[in-house]
Enzyme design. Structure first.
Site, PDB file in Angstrom:
ATOM      1  N   ASP A 255      -8.790  -4.925  -5.954  1.00 31.04           N
ATOM      2  CA  ASP A 255      -8.317  -3.785  -5.162  1.00 31.04           C
ATOM      3  C   ASP A 255      -8.471  -2.479  -5.945  1.00 31.04           C
ATOM      4  O   ASP A 255      -7.846  -2.305  -6.997  1.00 31.04           O
ATOM      5  CB  ASP A 255      -6.848  -4.000  -4.793  1.00 31.04           C
ATOM      6  CG  ASP A 255      -6.265  -2.859  -3.988  1.00 31.04           C
ATOM      7  OD1 ASP A 255      -7.037  -2.075  -3.401  1.00 31.04           O
ATOM      8  OD2 ASP A 255      -5.027  -2.758  -3.948  1.00 31.04           O
TER       9      ASP A 255
ATOM     10  N   SER B 279       0.846  -1.190   0.000  1.00 28.88           N
ATOM     11  CA  SER B 279       0.000   0.000   0.000  1.00 28.88           C
ATOM     12  C   SER B 279       0.888   1.249   0.000  1.00 28.88           C
ATOM     13  O   SER B 279       1.803   1.341  -0.809  1.00 28.88           O
ATOM     14  CB  SER B 279      -0.967  -0.041   1.182  1.00 28.88           C
ATOM     15  OG  SER B 279      -2.032   0.849   1.013  1.00 28.88           O
TER      16      SER B 279
ATOM     17  N   HIS C  83      -6.683  -5.955  -1.607  1.00 26.75           N
ATOM     18  CA  HIS C  83      -5.582  -5.093  -1.198  1.00 26.75           C
ATOM     19  C   HIS C  83      -4.484  -5.868  -0.468  1.00 26.75           C
ATOM     20  O   HIS C  83      -4.702  -6.401   0.613  1.00 26.75           O
ATOM     21  CB  HIS C  83      -6.146  -3.997  -0.295  1.00 26.75           C
ATOM     22  CG  HIS C  83      -5.311  -2.764  -0.197  1.00 26.75           C
ATOM     23  ND1 HIS C  83      -4.860  -2.068  -1.297  1.00 26.75           N
ATOM     24  CD2 HIS C  83      -4.854  -2.068   0.883  1.00 26.75           C
ATOM     25  CE1 HIS C  83      -4.180  -1.010  -0.905  1.00 26.75           C
ATOM     26  NE2 HIS C  83      -4.142  -0.998   0.415  1.00 26.75           N
TER      27      HIS C  83
END
Length: 507
Positions: A441, A185, A466
């Protein structure tokens, strides 16, 4: 000549730092917190450490790496690290450094997940580094406006360079020993950027679910949410997305007519939503339930795309179905009613009290970073495919930037442009970087999805959400996820073998 043992240092972000939704929808923060807790519990069950294998350390960092002769000279903060020597083979093992993102660091981050599985097979030392101004790595005045100017990705990367020096000295490593960085991320973007900006320190990087392109108006987020809701591979269907879209069309119409009482009852609002900003918070909270479930699909029992679509198919009334979804969310979160006041958003962002024992994301800090560097505002401005309220527009998402940080929309646009110029956006100029993304995602829209060169590789995983590739292996993992992890491990192992051979050749 006596041959010295070669040690490789690998910078790893084991778990996803989990970028958060727009600044109004507080339900997303609740989902994020629950996901963090579940991930931490899962880590505790995976690769349990031996007694005393994990230690907590603090390293003194300059508050400003780039202007040490200014009035800030001498000012420092303490950055927290966790070190796990459970798998470490001192004579030949690599070192994995976990890069934390926009939240507090848990010792479990140095303990398990895909990187820890890799560490176990390679005899690696794991070092987890907390991001400046989050968790315990913050001074007492760190949340005040004047101090936040020292919170940036550039400063965070410089912190990692200092961690490199600290670990090298502590474990007798030469600065010539190769490093590889991993992250997920936001910290995945940091991983790629560390490789690009500090190539003399790292030989490669894994950037999982990394939004390397900054973008002020991120309408594409909701494009992927809509597509994911329609994806049969995860239990979605076209009618499901249409039902959600129609429910928000009804909500917008009722709010326009001033019929807020019906909505307050349907959706169990604690307070009336007569104020325009409260109405905005109301629709953003509802949208963030769906957004959070899609982003973290299959991570919360009872809240996944298949479950959402089942609830949205119960009746022919989309509004009633969305109300039922809201009720299910409240049940899971143990809520009796929903706080839909804008004042709640204000409270979260206005809080300048530092709590170093707090867990989860740092809301004020992350909003500062979106205002000053990244944008990432998920809107429905001109997006006809957006399944949510048209009240969720760019001005609404940037309001807190001006209200609390005196940062205008014009400022944000300039800051976002600078970030892309500085790092290269989604066409970074680097090598030996893996960009992994899942098709479900929404953040993959800002990532690298195809190979940029022979050494900048993209791994696109159909049906995953994710940062799924950074989690621990599970017998229930889909085949495509298992294959992706195997491919990533093969590439990283190849980098390490190449670096080892280069080291041998230089002796």
């Amino acid at each position: 000549m006596k041959r010295m043992p070669l040690l490789f240092t690998v910078v790893i972000a084991t778990l996803c730092s989990s970028l958060c939704e727009g600044i109004i929808g507080s339900h997303f923060w609740k989902i994020r917190q629950l996901v963090d807790e579940r991930r931490a519990n899962a880590l505790m069950q995976s690769l349990p450490g031996k007694p005393g294998s994990i230690s907590e350390l603090f390293i003194t960092q300059p508050l400003d790496h780039f202007d040490r002769l200014s009035q800030e000279a001498g000012k420092t903060f303490q950055q927290r690290l966790f070190v796990n020597d459970q798998f470490y083979e001192a004579q030949k093992g690599p070192v994995f450094l976990y890069i934390q993102g926009e939240g507090a660091l848990s010792p479990n981050a140095a303990k398990a997940g895909f990187p820890a599985e890799l560490a176990k097979s390679l005899g690696a030392l794991i070092v987890a580094a907390e991001h400046r101004f989050y968790g315990a790595s913050i001074n007492d005045d760190g949340l005040k406006l004047d101090s936040l100017r020292h919170l940036s990705s550039q400063q965070a990367l410089a912190d990692l360079a200092e961690v490199h020096t600290f670990i090298s000295q502590k474990f007798n490593l030469s600065r010539d020993h190769p490093w590889v960085c991993f992250g997920g991320s936001y910290s995945g973007a940091l991983s790629a950027w560390f490789r690009i900006k500090y190539p003399h320190l790292v030989i490669g990087a894994l950037a999982s679910s990394a939004p390397v392109r900054a973008l002020e108006n991120f309408e594409g987020y909701n494009d992927v949410v809509a597509a994911s809701l329609e994806s049969s591979i995860v239990g979605g269907n076209e009618e499901c997305m249409t039902q959600i879209q129609q429910a928000f069309i009804q909500i917008d119409a009722l709010l326009k007519l001033g019929n807020h009482t019906l909505l307050e009852g349907y959706f169990k609002s604690c307070e009336p939503v007569t104020d325009p900003l409260d109405r905005l918070t109301f629709v953003s909270n509802l949208a963030s339930i769906v957004q959070g479930v899609v982003q973290y699909n299959n991570e919360i029992p009872g809240l996944d795309i298949d479950g959402i679509c089942g609830i949205m198919a119960v009746s022919s009334d989309p509004l009633r179905n969305l109300a039922a979804l809201n009720t299910e969310f409240m049940k899971i979160m143990n809520m009796s009613c929903v706080n839909n006041t804008y004042a709640e958003s204000v409270r979260m962002v206005a809080n300048t009290t530092v709590d170093r024992k707090a867990q989860g994301p740092g809301i004020r800090q992350w909003i500062w970073q979106t205002c000053t560097q990244f944008g990432y505002y998920q809107t429905c401005d001109d997006n006809t495919n957006c399944p949510f309220s048209r009240l969720i527009d760019l001005p609404s998402q940037t309001k807190l930037c001006s209200d609390f940080f005196n940062i205008t929309p014009q400022d944000i646009a300039k800051f976002v442009s600078f970030t892309n110029d500085y790092y290269g956006g989604d066409r970074p100029h680097g090598n030996k970087i893996i960009f992994s993304n899942g098709s479900i995602d929404p953040w993959h829209k800002l990532g690298v999805l195809t190979d940029l060169s022979d050494t900048e590789k993209a791994v696109f995983i159909v049906g995953t959400a994710h940062c799924n590739d950074l989690g621990s292996s599970n017998s229930k993992d889909p085949q495509q996820l298992t294959a992706a992890r195997k491919k990533i491990a093969t590439i990283i192992t190849g980098w390490l073998k190449e670096a080892q051979q280069n080291q041998i050749n230089s002796l």
